[in-house]
Motif scaffolding. Structure first.
Motif, mmCIF file in Angstrom:
data_model
loop_
_atom_site.group_PDB
_atom_site.id
_atom_site.type_symbol
_atom_site.label_atom_id
_atom_site.label_comp_id
_atom_site.label_asym_id
_atom_site.label_seq_id
_atom_site.Cartn_x
_atom_site.Cartn_y
_atom_site.Cartn_z
ATOM 1 N N ALA A 299 -9.171 -12.763 4.068
ATOM 2 C CA ALA A 299 -9.538 -12.417 5.446
ATOM 3 C C ALA A 299 -10.480 -13.462 6.030
ATOM 4 O O ALA A 299 -10.306 -13.920 7.163
ATOM 5 C CB ALA A 299 -10.186 -11.031 5.483
ATOM 6 N N GLY A 300 -11.478 -13.850 5.259
ATOM 7 C CA GLY A 300 -12.430 -14.843 5.739
ATOM 8 C C GLY A 300 -11.803 -16.194 5.982
ATOM 9 O O GLY A 300 -12.148 -16.896 6.931
ATOM 10 N N VAL A 301 -10.878 -16.566 5.112
ATOM 11 C CA VAL A 301 -10.201 -17.861 5.243
ATOM 12 C C VAL A 301 -9.352 -17.900 6.508
ATOM 13 O O VAL A 301 -9.408 -18.857 7.290
ATOM 14 C CB VAL A 301 -9.335 -18.143 3.999
ATOM 15 C CG1 VAL A 301 -8.349 -19.269 4.262
ATOM 16 C CG2 VAL A 301 -10.216 -18.484 2.805
ATOM 17 N N THR A 302 -8.551 -16.863 6.711
ATOM 18 C CA THR A 302 -7.598 -16.863 7.820
ATOM 19 C C THR A 302 -8.191 -16.381 9.135
ATOM 20 O O THR A 302 -7.625 -16.636 10.201
ATOM 21 C CB THR A 302 -6.395 -15.966 7.486
ATOM 22 O OG1 THR A 302 -6.863 -14.610 7.293
ATOM 23 C CG2 THR A 302 -5.688 -16.443 6.225
ATOM 24 N N GLY A 303 -9.309 -15.651 9.056
ATOM 25 C CA GLY A 303 -9.871 -15.056 10.258
ATOM 26 C C GLY A 303 -9.167 -13.779 10.670
ATOM 27 O O GLY A 303 -9.338 -13.299 11.792
ATOM 28 N N GLU A 304 -8.384 -13.207 9.765
ATOM 29 C CA GLU A 304 -7.631 -11.984 10.041
ATOM 30 C C GLU A 304 -8.027 -10.918 9.022
ATOM 31 O O GLU A 304 -7.971 -11.164 7.815
ATOM 32 C CB GLU A 304 -6.124 -12.247 9.943
ATOM 33 C CG GLU A 304 -5.637 -13.331 10.892
ATOM 34 C CD GLU A 304 -4.221 -13.788 10.571
ATOM 35 O OE1 GLU A 304 -3.600 -13.196 9.655
ATOM 36 O OE2 GLU A 304 -3.746 -14.743 11.208
ATOM 37 N N ALA A 305 -8.393 -9.737 9.508
ATOM 38 C CA ALA A 305 -8.828 -8.674 8.607
ATOM 39 C C ALA A 305 -7.732 -8.269 7.635
ATOM 40 O O ALA A 305 -8.002 -7.911 6.481
ATOM 41 C CB ALA A 305 -9.298 -7.467 9.405
ATOM 42 N N MET A 306 -6.481 -8.317 8.100
ATOM 43 C CA MET A 306 -5.331 -8.011 7.238
ATOM 44 C C MET A 306 -4.355 -9.175 7.343
ATOM 45 O O MET A 306 -3.374 -9.126 8.083
ATOM 46 C CB MET A 306 -4.698 -6.682 7.649
ATOM 47 C CG MET A 306 -5.647 -5.507 7.446
ATOM 48 S SD MET A 306 -4.969 -3.914 7.943
ATOM 49 C CE MET A 306 -3.606 -3.744 6.813
#
Length: 354
Positions: free
Chosen positions: A52-59
């Motif tokens: 999540a942190g890498v992509t900026g997406e919670a899922m």
């Protein structure tokens, strides 16, 4: 970050941002809402938060995955440090391209692409699926002098970055580090000693399965390499150029490129971790983008991971390389993401949380 970075690396480093803390908090909230005790899925939950942190997406959606197998030969094979002849490097590259190696089998099961890059094989190779980016035909013998020039190391790093950029543009969101290069545990151990402060007894292992006599010889070769090359331990690029391999340098580029494109990079074993160590010393901001797949049986791997600040997901007693352990970890990463997306919450399942 290392001072006086070359402009090519400085440009990549400038695009690496901290992990998205808001996405990590949202992922944690989702994990805590699922029908399980908090934290009970251990490293799966850690992987979900990291993704999540890498992509900026919670899922995050991580279905497009690739293992990049960098291939290069090593002049130090002249010293008899491997149980296999150097010709095997080129032969195994063709095996990868024909889909017959262990990493190909595991990648098929994980739904991942295998991308094989010739960055330094000492042979003329041609195949429709080969990514031909040869910098030179193998490195110099590190027991007698530097593996390559600083400019050649930078060029190989650039190759890795460029391959990642091409794949990221096509939608790949997770990368694994793979490699092929007979003799490459020797330069990897030398890098670990130079940058990690270990002794040859701690860092030099059996590689392809050498006996006790050859292991002692291999340690002596590494000691000579360190003495001859006089590496500056404060300069990871110096260690890479003088002691490393073209495929190791290519993987440094894969790691930096993945971080610059907000993609997770799953690190394989000992050789891949040597690249990860160099990358983390060059640009510390790339380390949070790495996920350590497994603990290799190769001596020194645990110390290598500790020096980077990584903890392996699995312990499988593997020491093959190629990216095999990293591709196996793809299954655990998929499991982590699927649990977040498919598992019932306390509210939806009508389960009491207290």
């Amino acid at each position: 970050m290392t001072t006086n970075l070359p402009s090519e690396i400085q440009e990549i480093a400038s695009r690496i941002r901290p992990l998205d803390e808001e996405a990590i908090r949202a992922a944690q909230a989702r994990l805590d809402s699922l029908t399980k005790p908090p934290g009970s899925l251990g490293k799966l939950e850690a992987a979900a938060r990291q993704a999540a942190g890498v992509t900026g997406e919670a899922m995050p959606e991580l279905s497009r995955k690739a293992v990049i197998v960098m291939a290069g030969d090593h002049g130090v094979c002249e010293e008899g440090v491997s149980a296999f002849p150097p010709e095997v490097t080129a032969q195994m590259v063709l095996n990868f391209l024909h889909g017959g190696a262990a990493v190909n089998v595991l990648a098929r099961h994980a739904g991942a692409d295998v991308v094989c890059v010739d960055v330094g094989v000492n042979a003329d190779l041609s195949h429709p699926r080969l990514v031909a980016r040869k910098i030179r035909r193998g490195t110099g013998n590190i027991a007698r002098g530097p593996a390559m020039s600083r400019d050649e190391a930078i060029a190989a790093i650039r190759v890795g970055c460029d391959v990642v950029a091409e794949l990221a543009a096509a939608g790949t969101r997770v990368f694994a580090t793979g490699e092929m290069g007979i003799g490459n545990t020797t330069p990897s151990a030398a890098i670990l000693i130079a940058l990690g402060g270990l002794t040859p007894e701690q860092a030099v292992g059996r590689g392809t399965g050498i006996d006790d006599a050859r292991l002692l010889h291999k340690r002596g070769v590494v000691e000579r390499a360190l003495a001859v090359n006089a590496v500056d331990p404060r300069d990871p690029l110096d260690a890479l150029a003088k002691l490393g391999g073209l495929e190791i340098a290519g993987l440094v580029g894969v790691i930096l490129g993945a971080a610059a494109h907000r993609a997770l990079v799953v690190v394989d074993g000992f050789i891949s971790s040597a690249a990860a160590l160099v990358a983390s010393r060059l640009v510390p901001a790339c380390a949070p983008y790495m996920l350590a797949s497994h603990l290799s049986l190769e001596q020194g791997h645990g110390s290598m991971l500790e020096a980077i600040g990584l903890s392996p997901m699995i312990h499988m007693d593997m020491r093959l390389g190629e990216g095999t352990g990293a591709v196996l970890a793809f299954h655990f990463l998929d499991a982590a993401v699927r649990l977040m997306g498919e598992m019932a919450t306390f509210e939806s399942a009508g389960v009491s949380q207290q």
